[in-house]
Scaffold this motif. Structure first.
Motif, PDB file in Angstrom:
ATOM      1  N   TYR A  74     -53.015 -14.673   7.144  1.00 18.90           N
ATOM      2  CA  TYR A  74     -52.921 -15.144   5.760  1.00 18.90           C
ATOM      3  C   TYR A  74     -54.294 -15.332   5.121  1.00 18.90           C
ATOM      4  O   TYR A  74     -54.411 -15.300   3.892  1.00 18.90           O
ATOM      5  CB  TYR A  74     -52.143 -16.459   5.690  1.00 18.90           C
ATOM      6  CG  TYR A  74     -50.647 -16.277   5.742  1.00 18.90           C
ATOM      7  CD1 TYR A  74     -49.972 -15.656   4.710  1.00 18.90           C
ATOM      8  CD2 TYR A  74     -49.917 -16.732   6.829  1.00 18.90           C
ATOM      9  CE1 TYR A  74     -48.600 -15.487   4.748  1.00 18.90           C
ATOM     10  CE2 TYR A  74     -48.539 -16.566   6.888  1.00 18.90           C
ATOM     11  CZ  TYR A  74     -47.884 -15.948   5.846  1.00 18.90           C
ATOM     12  OH  TYR A  74     -46.524 -15.774   5.891  1.00 18.90           O
ATOM     13  N   ALA A  79     -49.566 -13.123   1.013  1.00 21.30           N
ATOM     14  CA  ALA A  79     -48.314 -13.503   1.667  1.00 21.30           C
ATOM     15  C   ALA A  79     -47.243 -12.435   1.486  1.00 21.30           C
ATOM     16  O   ALA A  79     -46.383 -12.259   2.352  1.00 21.30           O
ATOM     17  CB  ALA A  79     -47.831 -14.842   1.118  1.00 21.30           C
ATOM     18  N   THR A  83     -45.837 -11.941   5.195  1.00 15.88           N
ATOM     19  CA  THR A  83     -44.563 -12.600   5.499  1.00 15.88           C
ATOM     20  C   THR A  83     -43.430 -11.639   5.861  1.00 15.88           C
ATOM     21  O   THR A  83     -42.717 -11.881   6.841  1.00 15.88           O
ATOM     22  CB  THR A  83     -44.142 -13.497   4.324  1.00 15.88           C
ATOM     23  OG1 THR A  83     -45.201 -14.398   4.008  1.00 15.88           O
ATOM     24  CG2 THR A  83     -42.903 -14.297   4.675  1.00 15.88           C
ATOM     25  N   SER A 187     -42.112 -22.652   3.396  1.00 17.21           N
ATOM     26  CA  SER A 187     -42.766 -22.045   2.238  1.00 17.21           C
ATOM     27  C   SER A 187     -43.988 -22.850   1.810  1.00 17.21           C
ATOM     28  O   SER A 187     -45.013 -22.290   1.407  1.00 17.21           O
ATOM     29  CB  SER A 187     -41.776 -21.919   1.074  1.00 17.21           C
ATOM     30  OG  SER A 187     -41.405 -23.190   0.567  1.00 17.21           O
ATOM     31  N   VAL A 190     -46.825 -22.336   4.512  1.00 19.98           N
ATOM     32  CA  VAL A 190     -47.535 -21.065   4.382  1.00 19.98           C
ATOM     33  C   VAL A 190     -48.583 -21.134   3.278  1.00 19.98           C
ATOM     34  O   VAL A 190     -49.713 -20.651   3.435  1.00 19.98           O
ATOM     35  CB  VAL A 190     -46.554 -19.902   4.117  1.00 19.98           C
ATOM     36  CG1 VAL A 190     -47.301 -18.647   3.687  1.00 19.98           C
ATOM     37  CG2 VAL A 190     -45.733 -19.609   5.362  1.00 19.98           C
ATOM     38  N   THR A 254     -38.639 -16.093   4.277  1.00 17.98           N
ATOM     39  CA  THR A 254     -39.383 -15.042   3.592  1.00 17.98           C
ATOM     40  C   THR A 254     -39.152 -15.078   2.090  1.00 17.98           C
ATOM     41  O   THR A 254     -40.094 -14.937   1.298  1.00 17.98           O
ATOM     42  CB  THR A 254     -38.993 -13.659   4.150  1.00 17.98           C
ATOM     43  OG1 THR A 254     -39.178 -13.647   5.567  1.00 17.98           O
ATOM     44  CG2 THR A 254     -39.851 -12.571   3.538  1.00 17.98           C
ATOM     45  N   THR A 257     -41.004 -18.079   0.686  1.00 14.39           N
ATOM     46  CA  THR A 257     -42.457 -17.923   0.796  1.00 14.39           C
ATOM     47  C   THR A 257     -42.989 -16.939  -0.236  1.00 14.39           C
ATOM     48  O   THR A 257     -44.021 -17.184  -0.876  1.00 14.39           O
ATOM     49  CB  THR A 257     -42.846 -17.458   2.214  1.00 14.39           C
ATOM     50  OG1 THR A 257     -42.436 -18.450   3.159  1.00 14.39           O
ATOM     51  CG2 THR A 257     -44.348 -17.238   2.327  1.00 14.39           C
TER      52      THR A 257
END
Length: 350
Positions: A74, A79, A83, A187, A190, A254, A257
């Protein structure tokens, strides 16, 4: 699309991360099984005996290695690129569950795996180049913009609702409760991981970001989110089938995020409409693959009940995800209801 150097590093690290994380699901599940067999108290009902199980710790170490690789990825790539590559962890988890945990994978599950890979490739090809960030203050300004603050407030409100209202009532019969908590917190983690990773990357390049309180704030958010995720992921894995938890967790995590990244880091700004549509289509293919993987798992289980008077323990996706789907939904024998009541409950599901 040709990769930049940073995007390529992020891509490779994300692949390695998915491999380790996918294997960790299986190792941890084995550890949870052993711990439950030894103590008689499952993690899904509040037991913590798995903390004394070496195999569970091996799974945790494997997951930590994967998360570290993901953390570094990251710092290099957006992302939206990193991701979706988590789809590989679903494939690894499903295949290992088939051979090690004896959780059978239907032949059509292979198609689901292929769809996950194909969708990820589409997203990778059309992934955006990330705008350069030169200080943690720039990240802080992105994190405090009104749109992202609204997202954070909504996530926190939903997590509190799931933890205090839904989890005690239907957490052990609805897979979306525990997985939803993990995904919502994921989320945020991340976004904080990316912020912290960029700060450390700048620090190693000679631009010290550790002197700013924003860096330490992002670290605190990461720790809080990761601890919460670990707790509820253990509950989900112990309560439901691995082949159900993994794809649903991937889909929700996912989706949230990417949404958070688009809001905070404005990943789609400057991209053409065609590229954005291609990324969305790729993600839909991945979602379809994970749903197929889950549905064929239920199909395989229902086949084993053909000719009997019992309904399958796990309903298909079309009937909802509101009932238990794992063979681990068993308590001590004295707590089990009579067999006639079990049959009646199964019939009520249909």
């Amino acid at each position: 699309m040709s990769f930049s150097g940073d995007n390529l590093k992020g891509f490779v690290l994300a692949l390695l991360s998915s491999g380790f994380i996918g294997a960790s699901f299986i190792i941890k599940k084995k550890g949870l099984r052993r711990a439950a067999a030894a103590s008689g108290v499952r993690a899904g009902v509040g037991g913590f005996s798995y903390l004394l199980e070496p195999l569970w710790w091996l799974g945790m170490i494997t997951m930590i290695v994967g998360e570290v690789a993901n953390f570094v990825a990251y710092a290099f790539a957006p992302a939206v690129l990193v991701t979706p590559l988590g789809a590989l962890s679903i494939i690894i988890s499903a295949i290992l569950a088939h051979f090690i945990l004896k959780e059978k994978l239907h032949q059509l599950g292979i198609l689901g795996c292929v769809m996950c890979i194909a969708g990820s490739v589409i997203i990778v090809i059309h992934a955006p180049q990330e705008s350069p960030i030169n200080s943690v203050q720039e990240i802080w300004s992105l994190a405090t913009q009104p749109a992202f603050l609204l997202y954070v407030g909504s996530v926190i409100a939903l997590v509190f609702m799931l933890v205090f209202h839904f989890a005690p009532r239907c957490g052990h019969t609805n897979v979306l409760v525990f997985v939803g908590i993990c995904s919502l917190m994921g989320s945020l983690s991340v976004m904080s991981v990316k912020a912290l990773g960029i700060s450390l990357k700048l620090t190693f390049e000679g631009n010290n970001q550790l002197v700013f309180p924003e860096t330490w704030f992002f670290m605190l958010v990461v720790l809080t989110c990761v601890i919460t995720q670990m707790n509820y992921l253990n509950k989900a894995l112990d309560t439901f089938n691995t082949a159900v938890v993994s794809p649903i967790y991937y889909v929700m995590f996912t989706s949230l995020t990417i949404l958070a990244s688009v809001i905070m880091f404005k990943d789609w700004d400057g991209q053409s409409g065609g590229s954005i549509i291609s990324e969305i289509c790729g993600f839909v293919v991945v979602l379809s693959g994970t749903i197929l993987l889950h549905s064929t798992k239920d199909f395989e289980r229902s086949q084993s009940f053909k000719g009997s008077n019992y309904a399958p323990l796990s309903p298909t996706l079309s009937t909802g995800l509101c009932s238990a789907t794992a063979e681990f939904m068993k308590f001590d024998e004295e707590n089990m209801p009579p067999s006639e009541e079990i049959c009646k409950r199964r019939q009520e599901l249909y």
